[in-house]
Motif scaffolding. Structure first.
Motif, PDB file in Angstrom:
ATOM      1  N   THR A  13       0.856  -1.183   0.000  1.00  0.00           N
ATOM      2  CA  THR A  13       0.000   0.000   0.000  1.00  0.00           C
ATOM      3  C   THR A  13       0.893   1.234   0.000  1.00  0.00           C
ATOM      4  O   THR A  13       2.111   1.128   0.151  1.00  0.00           O
ATOM      5  N   LYS A  84     -13.807   1.382  -3.264  1.00  0.00           N
ATOM      6  CA  LYS A  84     -13.829   2.067  -4.559  1.00  0.00           C
ATOM      7  C   LYS A  84     -14.951   1.546  -5.443  1.00  0.00           C
ATOM      8  O   LYS A  84     -15.047   1.892  -6.609  1.00  0.00           O
ATOM      9  N   TYR A 108     -14.297   6.218  -5.589  1.00  0.00           N
ATOM     10  CA  TYR A 108     -14.065   5.944  -7.011  1.00  0.00           C
ATOM     11  C   TYR A 108     -13.647   7.165  -7.824  1.00  0.00           C
ATOM     12  O   TYR A 108     -12.983   7.027  -8.837  1.00  0.00           O
ATOM     13  N   GLY A 111      -9.742   8.793  -5.822  1.00  0.00           N
ATOM     14  CA  GLY A 111      -8.845   8.008  -4.977  1.00  0.00           C
ATOM     15  C   GLY A 111      -8.224   8.802  -3.853  1.00  0.00           C
ATOM     16  O   GLY A 111      -7.269   8.342  -3.232  1.00  0.00           O
ATOM     17  N   LYS A 115      -5.341   7.724  -0.847  1.00  0.00           N
ATOM     18  CA  LYS A 115      -4.059   8.425  -0.736  1.00  0.00           C
ATOM     19  C   LYS A 115      -3.895   9.017   0.659  1.00  0.00           C
ATOM     20  O   LYS A 115      -2.837   8.886   1.276  1.00  0.00           O
ATOM     21  N   ALA A 120      -4.338   2.706  -0.374  1.00  0.00           N
ATOM     22  CA  ALA A 120      -4.438   2.286  -1.781  1.00  0.00           C
ATOM     23  C   ALA A 120      -3.327   1.283  -2.088  1.00  0.00           C
ATOM     24  O   ALA A 120      -2.160   1.503  -1.750  1.00  0.00           O
ATOM     25  N   THR A 122      -0.598  -0.449  -4.241  1.00  0.00           N
ATOM     26  CA  THR A 122       0.286   0.089  -5.281  1.00  0.00           C
ATOM     27  C   THR A 122       0.753  -0.965  -6.272  1.00  0.00           C
ATOM     28  O   THR A 122       1.399  -0.635  -7.260  1.00  0.00           O
ATOM     29  N   GLU A 127      -4.227  -3.737  -7.272  1.00  0.00           N
ATOM     30  CA  GLU A 127      -3.660  -2.402  -7.440  1.00  0.00           C
ATOM     31  C   GLU A 127      -4.762  -1.380  -7.719  1.00  0.00           C
ATOM     32  O   GLU A 127      -5.639  -1.592  -8.559  1.00  0.00           O
ATOM     33  N   GLY A 128      -4.726  -0.278  -6.966  1.00  0.00           N
ATOM     34  CA  GLY A 128      -5.703   0.789  -7.114  1.00  0.00           C
ATOM     35  C   GLY A 128      -6.883   0.662  -6.171  1.00  0.00           C
ATOM     36  O   GLY A 128      -7.568   1.651  -5.907  1.00  0.00           O
TER      37      GLY A 128
END
Length: 168
Positions: A13, A84, A108, A111, A115, A120, A122, A127-128
Motif C-alpha cells: 500500500t 472504490k 471511485y 482516490g 491516498k 491504496a 500500489t 492495485e488501485g
C-alpha cells in the motif's frame, strides 16, 4: 509503503495508517445518492471507518454485515463502509442484504481517500483498490484505533475496534 498479503502473496500500500492520537485526515467520498460527504460532516460523532477492496467479495461483504449488526447497538457512532465500488453496486448490495445501519461511501472519483489514509494498493492484482483496514475516530476527530489486516482475505478484529469505541 506497508506490506500485506493476498492469499500469502506480498502486496503493498502507499504507506501506514494514520497514527493513534493524530487528527483523522479529511476526505471527500461519494454516497450512494451520488452526493459528496467529508469528514467534517460527521464532527461530534464517533466513527468506525470500515475500509475494504470490494463489496463483491465474501470477506468484504461479511465485514459490512458484521458492522451493520454491531452499529445498531452503538450510541453516537456511525460506521462508514468505504471502498472504490461504484455507488450503484453499494446500493444493490445494501438493498439485497437489508443493510441499514452503516453509511456506504465510495472513493471511485479521485482516490483521494486511499491516498490520504495510505490504504491504496500500489501493486498486485488489487492495485488501485483499498486495503482492508479499520480506523476508529473519536468525537474530536482524533484517531484512537487502527488495524490494517495483514492477510487481505481475513476479516478485521471487530472486537478490538468496538472496544476502542468504548475508550474513545
Amino acid at each position: 509503503m506497508a506490506t500485506v498479503t493476498l492469499k500469502g502473496n506480498k502486496i503493498h500500500t502507499l504507506g501506514n495508517l494514520p497514527t493513534i492520537g493524530s487528527a483523522a485526515p479529511d476526505f471527500k467520498l461519494t454516497m450512494t445518492d451520488l452526493s459528496t460527504r467529508s469528514l467534517s460532516e460527521y464532527q461530534g460523532r464517533k466513527l468506525v471507518l470500515n475500509i475494504f477492496p470490494s463489496i463483491d467479495t465474501g470477506t468484504c461483504a461479511a465485514s459490512v454485515r458484521q458492522f451493520n449488526q454491531e452499529a445498531a447497538e452503538l450510541e453516537n457512532t456511525i460506521v462508514l463502509c468505504i471502498s472504490k465500488d461504484l455507488p450503484f453496486a453499494q446500493t444493490r448490495f445494501c438493498g439485497a442484504e437489508g443493510i441499514e445501519n452503516v453509511v456506504m461511501l465510495s472513493d471511485y472519483k479521485d482516490g483521494g481517500f486511499g491516498k490520504a489514509y495510505k490504504v491504496a494498493f500500489t501493486d498486485g492484482p488489487l492495485e488501485g483498490l483499498l486495503s482492508r483496514s479499520v480506523v476508529v475516530v473519536n468525537e474530536k476527530g482524533k484517531v484512537v484505533y487502527t488495524e490494517q489486516v495483514p492477510e487481505t482475505v481475513d476479516e478485521p478484529n471487530y472486537k478490538a475496534a468496538l472496544e476502542a469505541l468504548m475508550d474513545a
